[in-house]
Design a protein around this motif. Structure first.
Motif, short mmCIF file in Angstrom:
data_model
loop_
_atom_site.label_atom_id
_atom_site.label_comp_id
_atom_site.label_asym_id
_atom_site.label_seq_id
_atom_site.Cartn_x
_atom_site.Cartn_y
_atom_site.Cartn_z
N ARG A 42 70.29 89.00 52.43
CA ARG A 42 69.17 89.79 51.92
C ARG A 42 69.64 90.50 50.66
O ARG A 42 70.69 91.15 50.67
CB ARG A 42 68.70 90.79 52.97
N ALA A 43 68.88 90.39 49.59
CA ALA A 43 69.23 91.06 48.34
C ALA A 43 69.12 92.57 48.53
O ALA A 43 68.14 93.06 49.11
CB ALA A 43 68.30 90.60 47.22
N ALA A 44 70.13 93.31 48.08
CA ALA A 44 70.18 94.76 48.28
C ALA A 44 68.99 95.47 47.64
O ALA A 44 68.39 96.36 48.23
CB ALA A 44 71.49 95.33 47.74
N GLU A 45 68.64 95.08 46.44
CA GLU A 45 67.58 95.77 45.71
C GLU A 45 66.18 95.21 46.01
O GLU A 45 65.19 95.83 45.67
CB GLU A 45 67.83 95.67 44.20
N ARG A 46 66.15 94.01 46.61
CA ARG A 46 64.86 93.36 46.89
C ARG A 46 64.85 92.88 48.33
O ARG A 46 65.24 91.75 48.62
CB ARG A 46 64.66 92.17 45.95
N ASP A 48 62.60 91.84 50.05
CA ASP A 48 61.72 90.70 50.27
C ASP A 48 62.41 89.36 49.97
O ASP A 48 61.86 88.31 50.25
CB ASP A 48 60.44 90.84 49.43
N ILE A 49 63.61 89.41 49.40
CA ILE A 49 64.34 88.17 49.09
C ILE A 49 65.41 87.95 50.16
O ILE A 49 66.37 88.70 50.27
CB ILE A 49 65.00 88.23 47.70
N VAL A 50 65.19 86.91 50.97
CA VAL A 50 66.14 86.52 52.02
C VAL A 50 66.51 85.07 51.78
O VAL A 50 65.64 84.21 51.67
CB VAL A 50 65.52 86.70 53.42
N VAL A 51 67.83 84.81 51.68
CA VAL A 51 68.31 83.48 51.36
C VAL A 51 69.10 82.92 52.55
O VAL A 51 70.11 83.50 52.94
CB VAL A 51 69.23 83.51 50.11
N PRO A 52 68.63 81.80 53.13
CA PRO A 52 69.41 81.19 54.21
C PRO A 52 70.60 80.40 53.64
O PRO A 52 70.48 79.77 52.59
CB PRO A 52 68.40 80.24 54.87
#
Length: 152
Positions: A42-46, A48-52
């Protein structure tokens, strides 16, 4: 086939600050990589952005992070990349004339582009693994013989 020069940037060398961050990240991800677990970043600042990320990618990332923490240069080279004889010799840590001898003895596959030889990274890796295996077997044989002769 892809030429290496067309697809690889200069090796990455971490700054002191990046090395500290990389060390911390590697320590935290090492157990996950050893367990062979897929992760979701999960991006620290965003939020809503989760990357598998698949487990094998996590393993590679940990290797890169460890190298960065040690401030070693890092490059990612596709197995389909083709190297020049100079690049291939550097990859194997041998001289160019020695490499050319291996090519001419057909110990490593290559192709010619005009008068220039091109060697696949995957073929170099296979040669390196075979060479390492032969070396380990020779050492094991020497150790066994020394033990049989009761040498100190």
């Amino acid at each position: 086939m892809l030429a290496l020069l067309d697809q690889v940037k200069e090796p990455l060398v971490a700054t002191d600050e990046e090395a500290v961050i990389a060390k911390e990240a590697a320590e935290k991800l090492r157990s996950v990589a050893l367990a062979g677990v897929d992760v979701r970043l999960r991006a620290a600042e965003r939020a809503d952005i989760v990357v598998p990320l698949p487990a094998r990618a996590v393993e590679m990332i940990v290797e890169v992070l460890i190298a960065m923490a040690e401030r070693k240069p890092v490059s990612v080279i596709p197995h389909t990349a083709e190297l020049t004889t100079n690049q291939a010799a550097d990859f194997l840590n041998v001289s160019r004339p020695y490499l050319v001898g291996l090519l001419e003895k057909e110990q490593i596959p290559y192709r010619k582009v005009g008068t220039h030889r091109r060697i696949l990274v995957s073929d170099l890796q296979a040669f390196k693994e075979k060479s390492n295996k032969t070396r380990r077997e020779a050492i094991a044989s020497m150790v066994a013989e020394a033990q049989a002769l009761k040498l100190p």
